[in-house]
Write an enzyme that holds these catalytic residues in place. Structure first.
Site, mmCIF file in Angstrom:
data_model
loop_
_atom_site.group_PDB
_atom_site.id
_atom_site.type_symbol
_atom_site.label_atom_id
_atom_site.label_comp_id
_atom_site.label_asym_id
_atom_site.label_seq_id
_atom_site.Cartn_x
_atom_site.Cartn_y
_atom_site.Cartn_z
ATOM 1 N N SER A 59 -51.963 -36.615 4.335
ATOM 2 C CA SER A 59 -53.206 -37.348 4.065
ATOM 3 C C SER A 59 -54.249 -37.261 5.167
ATOM 4 C CB SER A 59 -52.894 -38.830 3.794
ATOM 5 O OG SER A 59 -52.373 -38.990 2.497
ATOM 6 N N LYS A 86 -57.672 -36.211 4.190
ATOM 7 C CA LYS A 86 -58.748 -37.087 3.731
ATOM 8 C C LYS A 86 -59.880 -37.235 4.744
ATOM 9 C CE LYS A 86 -55.887 -39.887 0.581
ATOM 10 N NZ LYS A 86 -54.494 -39.587 0.930
ATOM 11 N N SER A 116 -55.326 -45.174 2.549
ATOM 12 C CA SER A 116 -55.049 -43.777 2.218
ATOM 13 C C SER A 116 -54.780 -43.593 0.727
ATOM 14 C CB SER A 116 -53.849 -43.255 3.032
ATOM 15 O OG SER A 116 -53.751 -41.859 2.957
#
Length: 383
Positions: free
Chosen positions: A63, A66, A123
């Protein structure tokens, strides 16, 4: 033939050794214990790498991906393409994203502000996907924007297959510690992101959905400003952790730790070392070194050069007083002179290396004297 083969092998070995040596010289060596496959510490304002370990190894980022997604969202906000108050309708595709999520339902509506908060703090894969679709029109179109932006930033060892970092169905979603630091640095240029990346706890849906930051350093590390964690079975535990103290902002990237504690302890160790060994210095030119410039045949006989901008450099603590200045400046200049015309420069030197340079500009335009005005000036001097 045997001699030729032996010579060829020797040359190959020498080239290999030289290649490894050059690679090792690209970044300063790691100065602290880091339990990870790859790691890097960068100073945010200049992009200077302070230490690194396997910084160009392509790995799954989970993640941490992101960061690029959020960068595109913030840029869309700042260029007016979207607004924080815009209402986004979640698609079926967004609602079906697994992993970390806020359990968006197909057709559910949230503002850009809420979805960005969910992405940065919790997240949330579904929230991130909804934002990407809103900006680009589709998930695939947004991923293309991500890869295009990565190329613009010089992220030469990066390829994104999605906006979330989910990697269970891909083998070609990768980046490096160095590339993560590049996009982290770019994101931190936008102060807006700190409104989200520094949040420890918040809620959505009128308090029904609780958000807790996946980055534990936000709660425990002095000066923490963000930025993003990531965890999958392929990627291991990753983080891009940023913090700022006394004008010095650092980015610690950790990829491929075996567990979350190793991830955060490694980032903390790098940040601690950086703050203990470096300081941010705003360079000010010594005004006594900047003399007036004579204007030949100008309506104004002299002008005092000015500096329009000042910059900050990062130096090892205790070396601030070792920085010297050198001025190159025209003795005179022929009229006409334009406003902001470059007249010289001030160089800042440390250990024989130029670490910064300021241009010296004309503060005003100076017109050329007419023949009659030159005659009057000459006559007044004679009298």
């Amino acid at each position: 033939m045997r001699k030729v083969l032996s010579f060829t092998m020797a040359v190959i070995m020498i080239i290999s050794v030289c290649t490894v040596f050059v690679y090792a010289e690209d970044y300063p060596q790691m100065q602290v214990e880091v339990r990870a496959k790859s790691a890097l510490l960068m100073e945010a304002s200049t992009g200077r790498v302070l230490m690194a370990q396997n910084a160009d190894e392509r790995l799954y980022p989970a993640s941490v991906t992101k960061i690029m997604s959020m960068l595109l969202v913030v840029e869309a906000l700042e260029n007016g393409k979207i607004q924080l108050t815009d209402v986004v309708t979640a698609s079926a595709n967004a609602s079906k994203k697994g992993g970390s999520q806020i359990w968006l339902k197909d057709g559910e509506q949230m503002t850009v502000d809420e979805l960005l908060k969910a992405t940065a703090v919790a997240s949330a894969n579904d929230a991130c996907t909804a934002l990407g679709e809103y900006i680009a029109g589709s998930d695939d179109a947004f991923v293309k924007l991500m890869n295009d932006r990565a190329k613009q930033l010089g992220m030469n060892n990066t390829n994104f297959d999605n906006c979330t970092g989910l990697d269970d169905t891909t083998d070609s979603h990768y980046t490096t510690a160095y590339d993560i630091a590049l996009m982290s640095r770019e994101l931190l240029k936008h102060d807006l992101i700190r409104n989200y990346s520094t949040v420890w706890m918040d809620t959505l849906r009128n308090g029904e959905t609780q958000l807790v930051n996946t980055n534990k350093l936000i709660k425990s590390y002095d000066g923490a400003t963000g930025l993003k964690t990531g965890t999958t079975s392929k990627a291991g535990c990753c983080v891009s952790a940023s913090a700022e103290r006394d004008g010095l902002e650092l980015i610690a990237v950790v990829m491929g730790s075996d567990n979350s504690n190793d991830r955060f302890n490694s980032a903390r160790a790098m940040l601690d070392w950086g703050f203990a060994n470096y300081s941010a210095v705003t360079l000010s030119a010594d005004a006594s070194l900047i003399t007036d410039v004579n204007v030949i045949n100008g309506v104004c006989e002299k002008i005092t050069p000015v500096i329009r901008d000042e910059s900050t450099v990062v130096v090892q603590k205790g070396r601030e007083g070792d920085i010297t200045q050198s001025v190159e400046l025209a003795v005179d200049v022929e009229a006409p002179v334009e406003e902001n015309q470059v007249l010289g420069s001030v160089s800042f030197i440390l250990d024989g290396e130029k670490i910064a340079e300021y241009k010296l500009y004309s503060p005003q335009a100076v017109e050329k004297l007419s023949f009659f005005e030159r005659y009057k000036r000459m006559l007044s001097r004679l009298l």
